[in-house]
Design a protein around this motif. Structure first.
Motif, PDB file in Angstrom:
ATOM      1  N   LEU A 107       2.696  -3.806  -0.820  1.00  0.00           N
ATOM      2  CA  LEU A 107       2.856  -4.518  -2.085  1.00  0.00           C
ATOM      3  C   LEU A 107       2.618  -6.003  -1.836  1.00  0.00           C
ATOM      4  O   LEU A 107       3.239  -6.594  -0.951  1.00  0.00           O
ATOM      5  N   LEU A 108       1.695  -6.593  -2.599  1.00  0.00           N
ATOM      6  CA  LEU A 108       1.441  -8.039  -2.550  1.00  0.00           C
ATOM      7  C   LEU A 108       2.020  -8.611  -3.841  1.00  0.00           C
ATOM      8  O   LEU A 108       1.601  -8.219  -4.936  1.00  0.00           O
ATOM      9  N   VAL A 109       3.002  -9.488  -3.710  1.00  0.00           N
ATOM     10  CA  VAL A 109       3.879  -9.835  -4.832  1.00  0.00           C
ATOM     11  C   VAL A 109       3.928 -11.352  -5.027  1.00  0.00           C
ATOM     12  O   VAL A 109       4.173 -12.096  -4.083  1.00  0.00           O
TER      13      VAL A 109
ATOM     14  N   VAL B  47      12.257  -5.327 -10.884  1.00  0.00           N
ATOM     15  CA  VAL B  47      11.588  -6.570 -10.496  1.00  0.00           C
ATOM     16  C   VAL B  47      10.353  -6.764 -11.354  1.00  0.00           C
ATOM     17  O   VAL B  47       9.577  -5.819 -11.560  1.00  0.00           O
ATOM     18  N   GLU B  48      10.174  -7.978 -11.854  1.00  0.00           N
ATOM     19  CA  GLU B  48       8.938  -8.330 -12.558  1.00  0.00           C
ATOM     20  C   GLU B  48       8.178  -9.300 -11.680  1.00  0.00           C
ATOM     21  O   GLU B  48       8.772 -10.216 -11.100  1.00  0.00           O
ATOM     22  N   TYR B  49       6.850  -9.104 -11.563  1.00  0.00           N
ATOM     23  CA  TYR B  49       6.046  -9.977 -10.711  1.00  0.00           C
ATOM     24  C   TYR B  49       4.583  -9.876 -11.112  1.00  0.00           C
ATOM     25  O   TYR B  49       4.218  -9.058 -11.976  1.00  0.00           O
ATOM     26  N   LEU B  50       3.759 -10.696 -10.472  1.00  0.00           N
ATOM     27  CA  LEU B  50       2.311 -10.574 -10.615  1.00  0.00           C
ATOM     28  C   LEU B  50       1.771  -9.938  -9.353  1.00  0.00           C
ATOM     29  O   LEU B  50       2.210 -10.295  -8.249  1.00  0.00           O
ATOM     30  N   ASP B  51       0.816  -9.028  -9.505  1.00  0.00           N
ATOM     31  CA  ASP B  51       0.198  -8.451  -8.305  1.00  0.00           C
ATOM     32  C   ASP B  51      -0.949  -9.352  -7.844  1.00  0.00           C
ATOM     33  O   ASP B  51      -1.183 -10.427  -8.407  1.00  0.00           O
ATOM     34  N   GLU B  52      -1.697  -8.896  -6.828  1.00  0.00           N
ATOM     35  CA  GLU B  52      -2.730  -9.753  -6.230  1.00  0.00           C
ATOM     36  C   GLU B  52      -3.922  -9.986  -7.149  1.00  0.00           C
ATOM     37  O   GLU B  52      -4.781 -10.809  -6.852  1.00  0.00           O
TER      38      GLU B  52
ATOM     39  N   GLY C 170      -3.221 -10.813 -10.315  1.00  0.00           N
ATOM     40  CA  GLY C 170      -2.629 -11.636 -11.360  1.00  0.00           C
ATOM     41  C   GLY C 170      -2.086 -10.814 -12.517  1.00  0.00           C
ATOM     42  O   GLY C 170      -1.675 -11.356 -13.544  1.00  0.00           O
ATOM     43  N   THR C 171      -2.089  -9.488 -12.375  1.00  0.00           N
ATOM     44  CA  THR C 171      -1.607  -8.592 -13.427  1.00  0.00           C
ATOM     45  C   THR C 171      -0.083  -8.497 -13.383  1.00  0.00           C
ATOM     46  O   THR C 171       0.481  -8.253 -12.316  1.00  0.00           O
ATOM     47  N   PRO C 172       0.599  -8.686 -14.536  1.00  0.00           N
ATOM     48  CA  PRO C 172       2.057  -8.553 -14.540  1.00  0.00           C
ATOM     49  C   PRO C 172       2.482  -7.108 -14.263  1.00  0.00           C
ATOM     50  O   PRO C 172       1.878  -6.168 -14.805  1.00  0.00           O
ATOM     51  N   ARG C 173       3.479  -6.941 -13.430  1.00  0.00           N
ATOM     52  CA  ARG C 173       3.984  -5.613 -13.060  1.00  0.00           C
ATOM     53  C   ARG C 173       5.493  -5.595 -13.234  1.00  0.00           C
ATOM     54  O   ARG C 173       6.159  -6.609 -13.021  1.00  0.00           O
ATOM     55  N   THR C 174       6.012  -4.423 -13.587  1.00  0.00           N
ATOM     56  CA  THR C 174       7.449  -4.210 -13.599  1.00  0.00           C
ATOM     57  C   THR C 174       7.715  -3.002 -12.730  1.00  0.00           C
ATOM     58  O   THR C 174       7.085  -1.953 -12.906  1.00  0.00           O
ATOM     59  N   LYS C 175       8.616  -3.162 -11.766  1.00  0.00           N
ATOM     60  CA  LYS C 175       8.872  -2.062 -10.835  1.00  0.00           C
ATOM     61  C   LYS C 175      10.376  -1.825 -10.769  1.00  0.00           C
ATOM     62  O   LYS C 175      11.146  -2.760 -10.565  1.00  0.00           O
ATOM     63  N   VAL C 176      10.761  -0.570 -10.938  1.00  0.00           N
ATOM     64  CA  VAL C 176      12.149  -0.183 -10.734  1.00  0.00           C
ATOM     65  C   VAL C 176      12.213   0.455  -9.354  1.00  0.00           C
ATOM     66  O   VAL C 176      11.437   1.360  -9.057  1.00  0.00           O
ATOM     67  N   CYS C 177      13.079  -0.045  -8.487  1.00  0.00           N
ATOM     68  CA  CYS C 177      13.133   0.546  -7.147  1.00  0.00           C
ATOM     69  C   CYS C 177      14.570   0.631  -6.668  1.00  0.00           C
ATOM     70  O   CYS C 177      15.464  -0.032  -7.186  1.00  0.00           O
TER      71      CYS C 177
END
Ligand SMILES: [Zn+2]
Length: 183
Positions: free
Chosen positions: A87-89, A125-130, A132-139
């Motif tokens: 994961l690149l965050v 967690v909310e973040y941008l991937d490599e 620049g796309t916004p991502r939401t991940k439940v982990c």
């Protein structure tokens, strides 16, 4: 790609609050790829940019599957990779937390030191991937712990800050002793 130098405690960059990334451009991608290579070279499962002297809000993670039994059977082709995969965050933010768990953590900036730390068991967690796309991940589990550890680095917080004063003093004393013995 290049392997970067890991900054060791008590390097002052580990205490600095990292700046947000404004645009996910080629330069940011290059740094993320270098961080990933550095993380793999050090056998780490997570790395934050301040740990390589870059005070910006970027992390890389690749957390192995916690239970080898959960790995996909080999007859599935192509088999999905075990664990989280790389994961690149960029600019991660924890937006929800649930439960508690205690995990023994290590840190590439504190080689040799392991401490039991209480973290949230499940996070969003909310973040941008490599790209620049916004991502939401439940982990949950180890990946959730790893996210919390690395996001702490972006705020200038290290894992020894997450235990009480007595355990912190003992841990730092052990760490300094290990460093002296290595020198
Ligand atoms: Zn760390």
């Amino acid at each position: 790609m290049a392997v970067l130098t890991i900054r060791l405690w008590p390097d002052e960059v580990l205490r600095r609050k990292a700046d947000p990334v404004e645009t996910v451009d080629d330069e940011v991608c290059r740094v993320l790829n270098d961080m990933a290579e550095t993380m793999y070279r050090q056998n780490g499962i997570g790395l934050a940019a301040p740990q390589v002297g870059i005070s910006r809000r970027m992390i890389t993670l690749d957390v192995p599957s916690e239970d080898p039994e959960e790995d996909p059977p080999e007859h599935l082709s192509p088999a999905p990779p075990p664990g989280s995969g790389l994961l690149l965050v960029v600019n991660p933010r924890i937006t929800a937390r649930e439960g508690k768990l205690v995990v023994t953590e290590g840190c590439l900036s504190f080689p040799g030191l392991e401490i039991d730390i209480q973290r949230s068991e499940r996070i969003t967690v909310e973040y941008l991937d490599e790209t620049g796309t916004p991502r939401t991940k439940v982990c949950d589990g180890l990946l959730a712990v790893c996210f919390q550890h690395e996001i702490d680095h972006l705020d200038g917080v290290v894992f020894t800050d997450r235990v009480g004063l007595v355990r912190r003093r003992l841990a730092l004393r052990d760490y300094e002793k290990m460093r002296r013995e290595e020198a």
